[in-house]
Structure formats: C-alpha cells, structure tokens
Design a protein around this motif. Structure first.
Motif, PDB file in Angstrom:
ATOM      1  N   ASP A 225       0.833  -1.483   0.021  1.00  0.00           N
ATOM      2  CA  ASP A 225       0.092   0.229  -0.078  1.00  0.00           C
ATOM      3  C   ASP A 225       0.618   1.310   0.044  1.00  0.00           C
ATOM      4  O   ASP A 225       0.672   2.224  -0.672  1.00  0.00           O
ATOM      5  CB  ASP A 225      -1.064  -0.097   1.288  1.00  0.00           C
ATOM      6  CG  ASP A 225      -2.055   0.972   1.353  1.00  0.00           C
ATOM      7  OD1 ASP A 225      -1.857   1.983   1.269  1.00  0.00           O
ATOM      8  OD2 ASP A 225      -3.064   0.372   0.797  1.00  0.00           O
ATOM      9  N   VAL A 226       1.963   1.184   0.835  1.00  0.00           N
ATOM     10  CA  VAL A 226       2.921   2.504   1.029  1.00  0.00           C
ATOM     11  C   VAL A 226       3.579   2.567  -0.371  1.00  0.00           C
ATOM     12  O   VAL A 226       3.574   3.533  -0.943  1.00  0.00           O
ATOM     13  CB  VAL A 226       3.919   2.248   2.181  1.00  0.00           C
ATOM     14  CG1 VAL A 226       4.895   3.158   2.006  1.00  0.00           C
ATOM     15  CG2 VAL A 226       3.121   2.224   3.562  1.00  0.00           C
ATOM     16  N   TYR A 227       4.249   1.442  -0.830  1.00  0.00           N
ATOM     17  CA  TYR A 227       5.320   1.792  -2.097  1.00  0.00           C
ATOM     18  C   TYR A 227       4.400   2.053  -3.250  1.00  0.00           C
ATOM     19  O   TYR A 227       4.696   3.030  -3.912  1.00  0.00           O
ATOM     20  CB  TYR A 227       5.783   0.520  -2.176  1.00  0.00           C
ATOM     21  CG  TYR A 227       7.087   0.232  -1.375  1.00  0.00           C
ATOM     22  CD1 TYR A 227       8.050   1.031  -1.430  1.00  0.00           C
ATOM     23  CD2 TYR A 227       7.383  -0.940  -0.531  1.00  0.00           C
ATOM     24  CE1 TYR A 227       9.271   1.090  -0.465  1.00  0.00           C
ATOM     25  CE2 TYR A 227       8.276  -1.069   0.301  1.00  0.00           C
ATOM     26  CZ  TYR A 227       9.295  -0.144   0.190  1.00  0.00           C
ATOM     27  OH  TYR A 227      10.478  -0.360   0.942  1.00  0.00           O
ATOM     28  N   THR A 228       3.164   1.579  -3.374  1.00  0.00           N
ATOM     29  CA  THR A 228       2.468   1.668  -4.847  1.00  0.00           C
ATOM     30  C   THR A 228       1.957   3.182  -4.671  1.00  0.00           C
ATOM     31  O   THR A 228       2.058   3.840  -5.478  1.00  0.00           O
ATOM     32  CB  THR A 228       1.361   0.691  -5.142  1.00  0.00           C
ATOM     33  OG1 THR A 228       0.257   0.624  -3.915  1.00  0.00           O
ATOM     34  CG2 THR A 228       1.827  -0.530  -5.353  1.00  0.00           C
ATOM     35  N   ALA A 229       1.585   3.712  -3.303  1.00  0.00           N
ATOM     36  CA  ALA A 229       1.047   5.142  -3.330  1.00  0.00           C
ATOM     37  C   ALA A 229       2.226   5.967  -3.652  1.00  0.00           C
ATOM     38  O   ALA A 229       1.981   7.318  -4.071  1.00  0.00           O
ATOM     39  CB  ALA A 229       0.420   5.490  -1.933  1.00  0.00           C
ATOM     40  N   LEU A 230       3.505   5.674  -3.158  1.00  0.00           N
ATOM     41  CA  LEU A 230       4.623   6.452  -3.634  1.00  0.00           C
ATOM     42  C   LEU A 230       5.313   6.109  -5.004  1.00  0.00           C
ATOM     43  O   LEU A 230       6.309   6.967  -5.500  1.00  0.00           O
ATOM     44  CB  LEU A 230       5.678   6.188  -2.493  1.00  0.00           C
ATOM     45  CG  LEU A 230       5.310   6.592  -1.024  1.00  0.00           C
ATOM     46  CD1 LEU A 230       6.482   6.392  -0.140  1.00  0.00           C
ATOM     47  CD2 LEU A 230       4.726   7.940  -0.985  1.00  0.00           C
ATOM     48  N   GLY A 231       4.620   5.513  -5.857  1.00  0.00           N
ATOM     49  CA  GLY A 231       5.013   5.369  -7.281  1.00  0.00           C
ATOM     50  C   GLY A 231       5.720   4.053  -7.530  1.00  0.00           C
ATOM     51  O   GLY A 231       6.137   3.910  -8.695  1.00  0.00           O
ATOM     52  N   SER A 232       6.011   3.218  -6.647  1.00  0.00           N
ATOM     53  CA  SER A 232       6.821   1.747  -7.142  1.00  0.00           C
ATOM     54  C   SER A 232       5.725   0.880  -7.625  1.00  0.00           C
ATOM     55  O   SER A 232       4.839   1.063  -7.517  1.00  0.00           O
ATOM     56  CB  SER A 232       7.249   1.121  -5.826  1.00  0.00           C
ATOM     57  OG  SER A 232       7.850   2.004  -5.030  1.00  0.00           O
ATOM     58  N   GLU A 233       6.314   0.039  -8.424  1.00  0.00           N
ATOM     59  CA  GLU A 233       5.553  -1.103  -8.912  1.00  0.00           C
ATOM     60  C   GLU A 233       6.093  -2.285  -8.188  1.00  0.00           C
ATOM     61  O   GLU A 233       7.170  -2.464  -7.606  1.00  0.00           O
ATOM     62  CB  GLU A 233       5.997  -1.454 -10.412  1.00  0.00           C
ATOM     63  CG  GLU A 233       5.441  -0.456 -11.346  1.00  0.00           C
ATOM     64  CD  GLU A 233       5.820  -0.528 -12.672  1.00  0.00           C
ATOM     65  OE1 GLU A 233       5.955  -1.742 -13.124  1.00  0.00           O
ATOM     66  OE2 GLU A 233       5.839   0.187 -13.790  1.00  0.00           O
TER      67      GLU A 233
ATOM     68  N   LYS B  16      -0.526  -1.000  -9.459  1.00  0.00           N
ATOM     69  CA  LYS B  16       0.587  -1.524 -10.171  1.00  0.00           C
ATOM     70  C   LYS B  16       1.149  -2.637  -9.625  1.00  0.00           C
ATOM     71  O   LYS B  16       2.406  -2.771  -8.920  1.00  0.00           O
ATOM     72  CB  LYS B  16       1.726  -0.651 -10.404  1.00  0.00           C
ATOM     73  CG  LYS B  16       1.088   0.564 -11.688  1.00  0.00           C
ATOM     74  CD  LYS B  16       2.064   1.604 -12.111  1.00  0.00           C
ATOM     75  CE  LYS B  16       1.664   2.210 -13.215  1.00  0.00           C
ATOM     76  NZ  LYS B  16       2.552   3.521 -13.399  1.00  0.00           N
ATOM     77  N   ILE B  17       0.585  -3.880  -9.147  1.00  0.00           N
ATOM     78  CA  ILE B  17       1.095  -4.927  -8.590  1.00  0.00           C
ATOM     79  C   ILE B  17       0.902  -6.316  -9.368  1.00  0.00           C
ATOM     80  O   ILE B  17      -0.149  -6.385  -9.964  1.00  0.00           O
ATOM     81  CB  ILE B  17       0.305  -5.113  -7.041  1.00  0.00           C
ATOM     82  CG1 ILE B  17       0.469  -3.936  -6.247  1.00  0.00           C
ATOM     83  CG2 ILE B  17       0.729  -6.503  -6.422  1.00  0.00           C
ATOM     84  CD1 ILE B  17      -0.254  -4.034  -4.989  1.00  0.00           C
ATOM     85  N   ASP B  18       1.798  -6.755  -9.508  1.00  0.00           N
ATOM     86  CA  ASP B  18       1.705  -8.491  -9.983  1.00  0.00           C
ATOM     87  C   ASP B  18       2.028  -9.576  -8.930  1.00  0.00           C
ATOM     88  O   ASP B  18       2.547  -9.084  -7.876  1.00  0.00           O
ATOM     89  CB  ASP B  18       2.330  -8.786 -11.476  1.00  0.00           C
ATOM     90  CG  ASP B  18       3.796  -8.606 -11.508  1.00  0.00           C
ATOM     91  OD1 ASP B  18       4.389  -8.364 -10.276  1.00  0.00           O
ATOM     92  OD2 ASP B  18       4.404  -8.950 -12.457  1.00  0.00           O
ATOM     93  N   TYR B  19       1.816 -10.558  -9.274  1.00  0.00           N
ATOM     94  CA  TYR B  19       2.312 -11.768  -8.268  1.00  0.00           C
ATOM     95  C   TYR B  19       2.562 -12.988  -8.701  1.00  0.00           C
ATOM     96  O   TYR B  19       2.175 -13.492  -9.778  1.00  0.00           O
ATOM     97  CB  TYR B  19       1.164 -11.874  -7.162  1.00  0.00           C
ATOM     98  CG  TYR B  19      -0.117 -12.000  -7.855  1.00  0.00           C
ATOM     99  CD1 TYR B  19      -0.651 -13.209  -7.942  1.00  0.00           C
ATOM    100  CD2 TYR B  19      -1.018 -11.067  -8.054  1.00  0.00           C
ATOM    101  CE1 TYR B  19      -1.820 -13.522  -8.307  1.00  0.00           C
ATOM    102  CE2 TYR B  19      -2.458 -11.383  -8.703  1.00  0.00           C
ATOM    103  CZ  TYR B  19      -2.742 -12.426  -8.880  1.00  0.00           C
ATOM    104  OH  TYR B  19      -3.886 -12.720  -9.348  1.00  0.00           O
TER     105      TYR B  19
END
Ligand SMILES: Cc1cc2nc3c(=O)[nH]c(=O)nc-3n(C[C@H](O)[C@H](O)[C@H](O)COP(=O)(O)OP(=O)(O)OC[C@H]3O[C@@H](n4cnc5c(N)ncnc54)[C@H](O)[C@@H]3O)c2cc1C
Ligand SMILES: NC(=O)c1ccc[n+]([C@@H]2O[C@H](COP(=O)([O-])OP(=O)(O)OC[C@H]3O[C@@H](n4cnc5c(N)ncnc54)[C@H](O)[C@@H]3O)[C@@H](O)[C@H]2O)c1
Length: 490
Positions: free
Chosen positions: A191-199, A230-233
């Motif tokens: 949640d934190v990383y995707t909000a700050l722009g990471s994939e 922007k998450i895959d798994y």
C-alpha cells in the motif's frame, strides 16, 4: 525479594504489564536491552502507521475520479521522501518517550541491559563490558518479542534486499520492488510503495495471496488492493533458495522455486526486495537452560495462563511469557492483554484471556479487520462439535456515510450460530474497518448474543451502521431461549 515483579523486555507487552502491576501495588522493574518500546514503537506498528497515513492521503489526492466526484480539483501532487521518513521517525520517538515517561511517572524501575534468568526467581542483567547485577523477584515475565525471520539463502544488505526494520526508514523508494510474503507486513508495505510510485511484485509461497485471511475477504481484497494497482504476483513459489542484493550495476536477483515440485521456475530481476516472511522469537541467551525450559522453534512454551512450561510439561512456578516470544498471536495489543492477564493472576484473581476475542487489522486503504474464526475454521468446528453455522454479509455500498465519503468499496461478514446467537467471527474490508471491528470483538469477549445486539442503537449516519445492519440481518432461531449474558465458550 528485591521486586514483586521483574519484566524482561520493555516492548508494548512489557509496558502494559508494568503499568497494570504498579496500579495493583506491585513493586515492579522492567529490564530493556535496547530501546524502550520494542518492535511496535520503534520498528513496527507506529512508524508503519505513519507511512500508511501518508499513503492514504497520496492515494486520495492521486485519484482524480474520486476527487472530481466530490467536486474537488487537485492540480498537482508530490512528496518529499525525507520528510515522509521524518514523520515516521518523529512519531516513533514521540511514542517512545510517552511510554518511558508513563512508566517513570508510575514508579516502574527501568533497568538497562540484557536480562537473563540465572535460577528460580533470579535474574541477572547488564550492558556488555560492564559488571552484571543480580536481582530477585517473586514473579518474572519474559516479554522479549521477536525479530524478522529471513529464510536461508537470502542475503540482506539493508539497502536493496531488506526487512521491515530497514524499510520503515524509507531511505529509498525503488521503481520496482519484490515483496516476499503477502501477510500483514507485505500487504501494508504494498500500500505504501504503490502510493509513492513503485511497482510491486508479490512472491507468495502458498497458493493464494493473503493466505491468513478469510478466503472470501482475501478474494475481495485482491480485487480492491491488488488488481487495481501496479502489482503483479507469483503464488505457490518460494523465494528462499537465493536472493542476492544489487551490486556493480546488476539488479537484485530472486530465484523462484516451485513450492510443490521444488524445481527452479524463473529468476526475477528487480530493483529491491522486501523480505516479509514472518517473525522469529527473540529468546536466545535468556538462560532458559538454567530452569529446564526448552523452546519450540524458538518460542517459549506456555499454557493458557501464559505460565511457562518446562521440558517435562510442568508449569515453572512464578514464571510467565507474554507477547511475540510465546507466538500465540503476534500483535501488540495481544502482548499487552496477555501482560495484564498475568498481573491479574499474580494479584490473586484468576484470569484466562480469550484469544478468539482479540481483533486484528491490516491498515491498507481500505482497511481489513477481523476477529474470531474464519468461515472455514468455523465450519470445521461446527462439523466436529455438531452445530450449524450461518453467514450474513452487508455492503458498504448500502451505508450512507460510506457513500457520502465516496468510499463504497467494502463488505462486512459475520459467521454465527443460529441456534444460540453466538458470534463466531466477523471480517470487514472497508473504510475504517480497523475501528469498526471492536463492537464485534467486545461482544465476543463479553458473551453478548445477537438477540441483544440487534436491539442496540447506532447513530445515523455512521459507518458503525454497517455492523448494525449485519447484526440485524442475522437470523437467530426463534423459540430457543438463551440468557443473553451467558458467556460464549472460548
Ligand atoms: C512492520 C510491523 C508492523 C506491525 N504493525 C502492527 C500493528 O499495526 N498492530 C499490531 O497489533 N501489531 C503490529 N506489529 C506486531 C507488533 O509489533 C508485535 O506484536 C509487538 O511489538 C510484540 O510486542 P512484545 O512486547 O511481545 O515484543 P517487542 O515489541 O518485540 O519488545 C520486546 C523488547 O524486549 C527487548 N529484549 C529482548 N530480549 C531481551 C533481553 N534478554 N533483555 C532485555 N531486553 C530484551 C527488545 O529489545 C524489545 O525492546 C507489527 C510488526 C511489524 C514488524
Ligand atoms: N497490522 C498489523 O497488525 C500487523 C502489521 C504488520 C505485522 N504484524 C504482525 O507481524 C507478524 C509478521 O508479519 P509478516 O507479514 O512478516 O508475516 P505473516 O506470517 O503475516 O506472512 C508471511 C507470509 O510469507 C509467506 N512466506 C513465508 N516464507 C516464504 C518464502 N520463502 N517465499 C515466499 N513466501 C513466503 C507466508 O506464506 C505468509 O503468507 C505477523 O504475525 C503479524 O501479526 C501485524
């Protein structure tokens, strides 16, 4: 004895026990080998919630559609990484000094150094390089907590391959980060990383993401918290064989091993990897061999009263273990509740904590919360014990407050016994789910039945009406009379 109670470890568990002990008039000391506050305050709940507060706002500001639907326009958004990191660090410092001051003000002796049990009711403590001191105590509580568990084969450099201990410092925001493990830590950091722009790429050993949650909630959480981002798994794969840090311009390499066949499947190349594969108890060097106690995978064995049991299965008198170190439920409030429960016992009032009434929450946007059993656990218990279970659900889409906030994504689900009106489990995904769960957890703790809860009044318009609807939707068999105050079996 020098003290009525000595606590080893000043995390939230130790702190909760210490405050209750002095309230009860017990002469109390707490020994801390590092900094007061332990994992939760310094490397856990507190800084992570500060980062999540930022990610919630970033998410909202970035969501043009959401903003427009409220009639708002936001021309530009951005963040200052160091200022975000400072917010988390400052909050941890503030809470750490609150905790320290509260213990000092109440008269708890805070002793510095690594504590060790040297015999029955005897503890030695001291800093490396200084002479050790020995104290005696009528009762001892071990509250030494846990540290990140890193599977074999994973090289941590703290910069490109790291655990939550490093991630909370937010020294960088990688463009592409693999998160190994999709439990609480993995999910909150996604949640934190995707909000700050990471994939983000999740790597999860089990066959589905968020395997610890109620499966229906996990499925919905995947739709809301994973698929729209922007998450895959990769599921059903271990990332334990080999993870090497980035070096000389080369990326982080993660070998994925099929969990069933143990064959190498593929190698991921990413900018960074967060290892969130669980926590290991911090119990070595405690001198347990001096009292014939053998740990189980590092955890200290305890009974339902948190009394430590020895290698022969007997209770060690006057010795208790609470919190992450006993592995019963690795949550801050569980550690503290166990500490309070122990103090109740040593103050002469028997007490057994009902762990099924302890709520848990994952502070994503929206939040997930739960208490009691998942649906599969409840159905298994029902099959074994021969009773029926029913399930009801309500949607945030039918709640006025949620709609006013334009936050209709979410459900609440309750598993209960239609014959008695007993709540077996409640699971919520939606706005402020972490706050909403307490009506259900208190009902379980106090043994309140649905017949009574249905008649309780909730203010309108509030999110708590989501639970009001849930209680009202339950069908408790008529004609069966039960005392509403009859305690619920643990
Ligand atoms: C990233 C992250 C986020 C989290 N978020 C949440 C959350 O939102 N909500 C929640 O409920 N839980 C959360 N947790 C879990 C929570 O932090 C733990 O369950 C909680 O800290 C356990 O408390 P404790 O008192 O048992 O141990 P700890 O907090 O680990 O404290 C143990 C203390 O004992 C000290 N110690 C250890 N050995 C000795 C010794 N021999 N002598 C002296 N001192 C010693 C340590 O230095 C430490 O200060 C989170 C954890 C992490 C890692
Ligand atoms: N909001 C909260 O209350 C909160 C937040 C963070 C942490 N915590 C506590 O901290 C503890 C640790 O959290 P966590 O998320 O690290 O642990 P977890 O046990 O919740 O999840 C770990 C996940 O990693 C997977 N896994 C393990 N080894 C793997 C491997 N080699 N490759 C791929 N996947 C692997 C597991 O299947 C599991 O899904 C939890 O017990 C939780 O109670 C609580």
């Amino acid at each position: 004895f020098d003290y009525d109670l000595v606590i080893i470890g000043a995390g939230v568990g130790g702190h909760g026990a210490a405050l209750h002990a002095v309230e009860e008039g017990l002469k109390t000391a707490i020994i801390e080998g590092d900094v007061v506050g332990g994992t939760c305050v310094n490397r856990g709940c507190v800084p992570s919630k500060a980062l999540l507060a930022v990610s919630g706002r970033m998410r909202e500001l970035h969501d043009e559609h959401h903003m427009k639907s409220l009639g708002l326009q936001v021309s530009s958004t951005g963040y200052d990484r160091q200022a975000v990191a400072d917010h988390a660090n400052n909050l941890a410092s503030k809470i750490r000094s609150n905790l320290t001051n509260s213990m000092k003000a109440m008269g708890v002796d805070i002793l510095t150094g690594f504590g060790k049990i040297v015999g029955k009711q005897k503890v030695r403590y001291g800093k490396v390089g200084f002479p050790e001191k020995e104290i005696t105590a009528k009762n001892i509580i071990i509250a030494t907590g846990s540290v990140p568990f890193v599977p074999k084969g994973i090289e941590i450099d703290g910069k490109t391959v790291f655990t939550s201990d490093h991630a909370l410092k937010l020294e960088s925001v990688p463009d592409w980060i693999a998160i190994v493990g999709s439990g609480y830590i993995g999910l909150e950091f996604s949640d934190v990383y995707t909000a700050l722009g990471s994939e983000v790429t999740f790597v999860e050993a089990l066959d589905q993401l968020m395997p610890g949650f109620d499966p229906e909630i996990a499925k919905l959480a995947q739709r809301v918290l994973i698929n729209t981002r922007k998450i895959d798994y990769h599921t059903g794969v271990f990332a334990s064989k080999k993870i090497t840090p980035a070096k000389d311009g080369k990326p982080v390499l993660i070998e994925l091993i099929d969990a069933k066949t143990k064959e190498h499947k593929e190698t991921l190349e990413v900018d960074a990897a967060l290892i969130a594969t669980g926590r290991a108890p911090f119990t070595s060097g405690l001198g347990l061999e001096n009292i014939n106690v053998v740990t189980q995978r590092g955890f200290i064995p305890v009974d339902e009263r948190m009394q430590v049991t020895d290698a022969d299965g007997n209770v060690v008198p006057n010795l208790f273990c609470i919190g992450d170190a006993n592995g019963k439920l690795m949550l801050a409030h569980a550690a503290s509740a166990q500490g309070i429960s122990v103090v109740e016992q040593i103050s002469g009032r028997d007490h057994i904590l009902n762990h099924l009434s302890i709520p848990a929450a994952c502070f994503t946007h929206p939040e997930i919360s739960m208490v009691g059993l998942t649906e599969p656990q409840a159905r298994e218990k029902a099959d074994n014990e021969g009773f029926e279970v029913s399930v009801v659900k309500t949607s945030f889409k039918a709640n006025t407050k949620a709609l006013a906030e334009n936050e209709g994504d979410g459900i609440a689900k309750m598993i209960y016994r239609p014959d008695t009106g007993e709540i077996l489990g409640v699971h919520i995904l939606g706005l402020h789910a972490a706050d909403l769960i307490h009506e259900a957890s208190n009902a379980i703790a106090l043994g309140t039945r649905l017949q009574e809860l249905k008649l309780a009044v909730h203010a309108h318009p509030t999110l708590s009406e989501v639970l009001d609807e849930l209680f009202k939707a339950a069908k408790v068999n008529s004609g069966v009379s039960h005392s509403v105050n009859e305690p619920v079996a643990a």
